[in-house]
Write a protein that holds these residues in place. Structure first.
Motif, PDB file in Angstrom:
ATOM      1  N   VAL A  78      23.613 -31.920 -12.744  1.00 26.58           N
ATOM      2  CA  VAL A  78      22.535 -31.714 -13.706  1.00 26.58           C
ATOM      3  C   VAL A  78      23.120 -31.830 -15.104  1.00 26.58           C
ATOM      4  CG1 VAL A  78      22.812 -29.200 -13.769  1.00 26.58           C
ATOM      5  CG2 VAL A  78      20.602 -30.218 -14.344  1.00 26.58           C
ATOM      6  N   HIS A  79      22.331 -32.433 -15.977  1.00 23.12           N
ATOM      7  CA  HIS A  79      22.759 -32.630 -17.356  1.00 23.12           C
ATOM      8  C   HIS A  79      21.743 -31.995 -18.294  1.00 23.12           C
ATOM      9  CE1 HIS A  79      25.526 -35.574 -15.670  1.00 23.12           C
ATOM     10  NE2 HIS A  79      24.498 -36.136 -15.068  1.00 23.12           N
ATOM     11  N   LEU A  80      22.229 -31.563 -19.446  1.00 30.49           N
ATOM     12  CA  LEU A  80      21.338 -31.027 -20.473  1.00 30.49           C
ATOM     13  C   LEU A  80      21.690 -31.714 -21.787  1.00 30.49           C
ATOM     14  CD1 LEU A  80      19.099 -28.912 -21.016  1.00 30.49           C
ATOM     15  CD2 LEU A  80      20.924 -27.399 -21.848  1.00 30.49           C
ATOM     16  N   GLN A  81      20.811 -32.588 -22.235  1.00 30.88           N
ATOM     17  CA  GLN A  81      20.975 -33.246 -23.527  1.00 30.88           C
ATOM     18  C   GLN A  81      20.346 -32.350 -24.586  1.00 30.88           C
ATOM     19  OE1 GLN A  81      22.599 -36.128 -24.392  1.00 30.88           O
ATOM     20  NE2 GLN A  81      22.137 -35.588 -26.509  1.00 30.88           N
ATOM     21  N   MET A  82      21.146 -31.932 -25.538  1.00 34.60           N
ATOM     22  CA  MET A  82      20.682 -31.009 -26.565  1.00 34.60           C
ATOM     23  C   MET A  82      20.736 -31.715 -27.918  1.00 34.60           C
ATOM     24  SD  MET A  82      22.530 -27.493 -25.303  1.00 34.60           S
ATOM     25  CE  MET A  82      24.177 -28.074 -25.676  1.00 34.60           C
ATOM     26  N   ASP A  83      19.590 -31.927 -28.512  1.00 37.05           N
ATOM     27  CA  ASP A  83      19.480 -32.588 -29.814  1.00 37.05           C
ATOM     28  C   ASP A  83      18.910 -31.610 -30.839  1.00 37.05           C
ATOM     29  OD1 ASP A  83      18.339 -35.431 -27.968  1.00 37.05           O
ATOM     30  OD2 ASP A  83      20.352 -35.108 -28.755  1.00 37.05           O
ATOM     31  N   SER A  84      19.068 -31.963 -32.099  1.00 38.78           N
ATOM     32  CA  SER A  84      18.546 -31.143 -33.201  1.00 38.78           C
ATOM     33  C   SER A  84      18.959 -29.680 -33.028  1.00 38.78           C
ATOM     34  CB  SER A  84      17.013 -31.249 -33.266  1.00 38.78           C
ATOM     35  OG  SER A  84      16.613 -32.591 -33.443  1.00 38.78           O
ATOM     36  N   LEU A  85      20.231 -29.476 -32.760  1.00 44.68           N
ATOM     37  CA  LEU A  85      20.723 -28.131 -32.481  1.00 44.68           C
ATOM     38  C   LEU A  85      20.613 -27.234 -33.700  1.00 44.68           C
ATOM     39  CD1 LEU A  85      23.697 -29.127 -30.216  1.00 44.68           C
ATOM     40  CD2 LEU A  85      21.922 -27.475 -29.603  1.00 44.68           C
ATOM     41  N   LYS A  86      20.326 -25.950 -33.427  1.00 42.59           N
ATOM     42  CA  LYS A  86      20.171 -24.945 -34.463  1.00 42.59           C
ATOM     43  C   LYS A  86      21.202 -23.843 -34.242  1.00 42.59           C
ATOM     44  CE  LYS A  86      15.145 -25.656 -34.330  1.00 42.59           C
ATOM     45  NZ  LYS A  86      13.830 -24.986 -34.126  1.00 42.59           N
ATOM     46  N   ALA A  87      21.440 -23.069 -35.275  1.00 41.93           N
ATOM     47  CA  ALA A  87      22.396 -21.966 -35.157  1.00 41.93           C
ATOM     48  C   ALA A  87      21.997 -21.007 -34.043  1.00 41.93           C
ATOM     49  CB  ALA A  87      22.497 -21.232 -36.490  1.00 41.93           C
ATOM     50  N   GLU A  88      20.703 -20.833 -33.858  1.00 36.71           N
ATOM     51  CA  GLU A  88      20.232 -19.903 -32.823  1.00 36.71           C
ATOM     52  C   GLU A  88      20.410 -20.434 -31.408  1.00 36.71           C
ATOM     53  OE1 GLU A  88      18.566 -20.942 -35.538  1.00 36.71           O
ATOM     54  OE2 GLU A  88      16.422 -21.232 -35.116  1.00 36.71           O
ATOM     55  N   ASP A  89      20.875 -21.660 -31.267  1.00 42.53           N
ATOM     56  CA  ASP A  89      21.201 -22.186 -29.946  1.00 42.53           C
ATOM     57  C   ASP A  89      22.609 -21.789 -29.518  1.00 42.53           C
ATOM     58  OD1 ASP A  89      19.516 -25.194 -30.913  1.00 42.53           O
ATOM     59  OD2 ASP A  89      18.752 -23.637 -29.576  1.00 42.53           O
ATOM     60  N   THR A  90      23.345 -21.167 -30.415  1.00 41.45           N
ATOM     61  CA  THR A  90      24.700 -20.726 -30.095  1.00 41.45           C
ATOM     62  C   THR A  90      24.675 -19.703 -28.965  1.00 41.45           C
ATOM     63  OG1 THR A  90      25.541 -21.130 -32.320  1.00 41.45           O
ATOM     64  CG2 THR A  90      26.735 -19.519 -30.965  1.00 41.45           C
ATOM     65  N   ALA A  91      25.419 -19.992 -27.898  1.00 44.25           N
ATOM     66  CA  ALA A  91      25.429 -19.122 -26.722  1.00 44.25           C
ATOM     67  C   ALA A  91      26.401 -19.692 -25.696  1.00 44.25           C
ATOM     68  CB  ALA A  91      24.031 -19.033 -26.112  1.00 44.25           C
ATOM     69  N   VAL A  92      26.647 -18.893 -24.666  1.00 42.40           N
ATOM     70  CA  VAL A  92      27.317 -19.407 -23.481  1.00 42.40           C
ATOM     71  C   VAL A  92      26.231 -19.952 -22.552  1.00 42.40           C
ATOM     72  CG1 VAL A  92      28.766 -18.888 -21.493  1.00 42.40           C
ATOM     73  CG2 VAL A  92      29.219 -17.772 -23.700  1.00 42.40           C
ATOM     74  N   TYR A  93      26.388 -21.185 -22.151  1.00 39.92           N
ATOM     75  CA  TYR A  93      25.410 -21.851 -21.297  1.00 39.92           C
ATOM     76  C   TYR A  93      25.918 -21.855 -19.850  1.00 39.92           C
ATOM     77  CZ  TYR A  93      22.687 -23.362 -25.287  1.00 39.92           C
ATOM     78  OH  TYR A  93      21.880 -23.373 -26.404  1.00 39.92           O
ATOM     79  N   TYR A  94      25.062 -21.392 -18.948  1.00 37.61           N
ATOM     80  CA  TYR A  94      25.426 -21.270 -17.539  1.00 37.61           C
ATOM     81  C   TYR A  94      24.587 -22.225 -16.696  1.00 37.61           C
ATOM     82  CZ  TYR A  94      27.656 -16.883 -18.881  1.00 37.61           C
ATOM     83  OH  TYR A  94      28.456 -15.939 -19.469  1.00 37.61           O
ATOM     84  N   CYS A  95      25.258 -22.911 -15.801  1.00 39.36           N
ATOM     85  CA  CYS A  95      24.584 -23.757 -14.835  1.00 39.36           C
ATOM     86  C   CYS A  95      24.159 -22.914 -13.640  1.00 39.36           C
ATOM     87  CB  CYS A  95      25.529 -24.868 -14.378  1.00 39.36           C
ATOM     88  SG  CYS A  95      24.861 -25.977 -13.123  1.00 39.36           S
ATOM     89  N   ASN A  96      22.982 -23.207 -13.110  1.00 40.42           N
ATOM     90  CA  ASN A  96      22.448 -22.488 -11.954  1.00 40.42           C
ATOM     91  C   ASN A  96      21.996 -23.482 -10.906  1.00 40.42           C
ATOM     92  OD1 ASN A  96      19.464 -21.494 -10.831  1.00 40.42           O
ATOM     93  ND2 ASN A  96      21.075 -19.960 -10.656  1.00 40.42           N
ATOM     94  N   ALA A  97      22.246 -23.138  -9.644  1.00 35.35           N
ATOM     95  CA  ALA A  97      21.771 -23.965  -8.539  1.00 35.35           C
ATOM     96  C   ALA A  97      21.197 -23.071  -7.455  1.00 35.35           C
ATOM     97  CB  ALA A  97      22.906 -24.821  -7.971  1.00 35.35           C
ATOM     98  N   VAL A  98      20.094 -23.490  -6.882  1.00 39.41           N
ATOM     99  CA  VAL A  98      19.469 -22.763  -5.778  1.00 39.41           C
ATOM    100  C   VAL A  98      19.538 -23.632  -4.535  1.00 39.41           C
ATOM    101  CG1 VAL A  98      17.380 -21.697  -4.887  1.00 39.41           C
ATOM    102  CG2 VAL A  98      17.927 -21.537  -7.333  1.00 39.41           C
ATOM    103  N   ILE A  99      20.194 -23.103  -3.509  1.00 36.39           N
ATOM    104  CA  ILE A  99      20.315 -23.820  -2.236  1.00 36.39           C
ATOM    105  C   ILE A  99      19.561 -23.028  -1.189  1.00 36.39           C
ATOM    106  CG2 ILE A  99      21.934 -24.682  -0.500  1.00 36.39           C
ATOM    107  CD1 ILE A  99      23.997 -24.961  -2.745  1.00 36.39           C
TER     108      ILE A  99
END
Length: 118
Positions: A78-99
């Motif tokens: 899975v990919h996440l394209q992030m455009d027009s990033l803002k300061a409030e997007d600052t975070a640790v990003y976690y990938c999740n999968a449901v099997i």
């Protein structure tokens, strides 16, 4: 054992772009849902975007129109394209999968840090 490995985080200026990727491995069963969540310092972990195996997507209101989630052909990425990033997007990003087999189980990656700052 199922493992999720994220990549693509880093430092970017406001208005810039980043692309996160996540690869799921170790399962003999199809991955149903995949998604991205994020956790800013001192805050709870929140949904960013999810995508089903058929391609249906769901986004948090705060990222609609700026972020795009997509799955790879093999459906274990899975990919996440992030455009027009803002300061409030600052975070640790976690990938999740449901099997869903042999029982419905949530799996999480270790996270990748995204910092939006000038």
């Amino acid at each position: 054992q199922v493992q999720l490995v994220e990549s693509g985080g880093g430092l970017v200026q406001p208005g810039g772009s980043l692309r996160l990727s996540c690869v799921a491995s170790g399962s003999s069963f199809r991955v149903a849902f995949m998604g991205w969540y994020r956790q800013a310092p001192g805050k709870q972990r929140d949904l960013v975007a999810t995508i089903t195996s058929s391609g249906s997507t769901n986004y948090a209101d705060s990222v609609k129109g700026r972020f795009t989630i997509a799955r790879g052909v093999a459906l274990n990425t899975v990919h996440l394209q992030m455009d027009s990033l803002k300061a409030e997007d600052t975070a640790v990003y976690y990938c999740n999968a449901v099997i869903p087999f042999p029982s419905v189980t949530n799996y999480w990656g270790k996270g990748t840090l995204v910092t939006v700052s000038s």
